[in-house]
Scaffold this active site. Sequence first.
Site, short mmCIF file in Angstrom:
data_model
loop_
_atom_site.label_atom_id
_atom_site.label_comp_id
_atom_site.label_asym_id
_atom_site.label_seq_id
_atom_site.Cartn_x
_atom_site.Cartn_y
_atom_site.Cartn_z
N SER A 198 -5.83 4.17 3.88
CA SER A 198 -6.58 5.28 4.47
C SER A 198 -6.04 5.63 5.84
O SER A 198 -5.56 4.75 6.57
CB SER A 198 -8.04 4.84 4.59
N TYR B 133 -15.08 -1.27 7.14
CA TYR B 133 -14.34 -0.66 6.02
C TYR B 133 -12.90 -0.39 6.44
O TYR B 133 -11.94 -0.74 5.75
CB TYR B 133 -15.03 0.65 5.58
N LYS C 109 -8.99 -2.03 5.21
CA LYS C 109 -7.76 -1.32 4.83
C LYS C 109 -6.60 -1.83 5.68
O LYS C 109 -5.50 -2.08 5.20
CB LYS C 109 -7.94 0.20 5.02
#
Length: 339
Positions: free
Chosen positions: A124, A149, A153
Site C-alpha cells: 500500500s 495496518y 504492510k
Amino acid sequence: MKVLLAGGAGYIGTHTAVEMAAAGNEVVIADNFSNSKPEAVRRVEALVGEKIPCYYLDVADKKLLTEIFEKEKIDVVVHFAGLKAVAESTKIPVEYYRNNIDTTLSLLEVMQEQGCRRLIFSSSATVYGEPKKLPLVEDMPPGVCASPYGWTKWMNEQILRDACCANPELSVVLLRYFNPIGAHESGTIGEDPQGIPNNLFPYIAQVAVGKRPCLSIFGNDYPTKDGTCVRDYIHVVDLAKGHVKASAYAMEHEGLATFNLGTGVGYSVLEMVKAFERVNELKLSYQFAPRRPGDVSECYADAKKAKEILGWEAEKTLEDMCRDTYRWQSKNPQGYPEG
Ligand code: WQD
C-alpha cells in the site's frame, strides 16, 4: 501459469481472479471468508465461465496450505490475505500484526518447502508515510506509518526484502496500491464493506442509493486546491490487470521489485463527489466534518516505473470509476447475499 490468490474472495482478489482468467491463467482461491462471501467467488465463476477451485482456510494455517500446494501445482502466489481497516487496526493492533504477518510467514515457509518461488504482495501507498515530496516514487525511503495496518504492510515488505536477500531464487513483487475504487463493469462484483464503510467511495455509493443519509467530508482546511484531501484513485480493474502483469514479470525475473499502482493523478474529495454526481446524474448530500486523524493532505503516485518495466498503466477514467461504482451499488444495495 497457475496462480494461487490467497485472500482471493475479497474486493481486489475477485477482480484479479477475473483478469487472471481472462489472460489465460489458471486460478485457485484460498480464503477464510472473514471479510468476504462465497457468493463473490460464484459470481467470478459466472463471469469467467468456469469453475474456480476455492479452498476455505486461514492462509496462516500451514498444514492446510501445504495440502493446496501438494494438490495444485502453483506457479505464482498473489497474497491479498489480510485485515485492512485502518481505524479498526488502531483498536485491535495485536490481531492485525498476528494476522497480517502470520499469513506472509506461513506462505513463505510453505512456498519454500514446496519449491514455489514467486510471490506478488498486496502492499500500500501507506508505507510512504507523510509524503515529503510528490509524486511518490518507489525508491523513496519508507516513512512512518499512520496506523498498525500501515505498519503491517511496511513490516511485510521488509520480511519479503530479507527473504529475497537470503534466497536469490525467490521472486517477489511488491505492489503499492494507491486508492482502489470502482467495480467490474458487469456490476456483479464490487466492494462489499461490512458495517459502516471506512473508505470514501463505498460511503459515497451508499449515500447515493439512500442507504446512508449524508457523507461527512473529513476536513476542508487542508493546503490543497479546495481544502479537501487529494488522493490517487485507481479503478480496481486496472489494479487487477497490474497483478496479471506483475505475475508474468515474476515468472521471468528473480529478486525483489517494487511498483506503485496508481494513475499519477490526484483528485480532491470534493472533486470526487462532484464527478460522482455528474456522471451518475444525482445529488449527494454531504457536510464538512473535522479532519480524520492520520489522514495526509495529499498523496499520489509516480506511475512511470510500472509502465516502463511491467508495461502496465491505468486505462480507466474517473468517469468509469464513478459509473461502475454506482452500477455495482445500485444492483447490490445490500452487497453480496449470505451463504
Ligand atoms: C480518502 C479521502 C478521507 C471517508 C485508505 C488506506 C489505504 C488503502 C485505501 C485500505 C480521505 C476522505 C473518507 C469519508 C471522507 N487501503 N473521506 N469521508 O485513507 O486515503 O486510504 O484506504 O484498504 O492504505 O489508508 O482512503 O477512502 O478512507 O479516504 O471525507 O466518509 O476521503 O478523509 O481524505 P485513504 P479513504
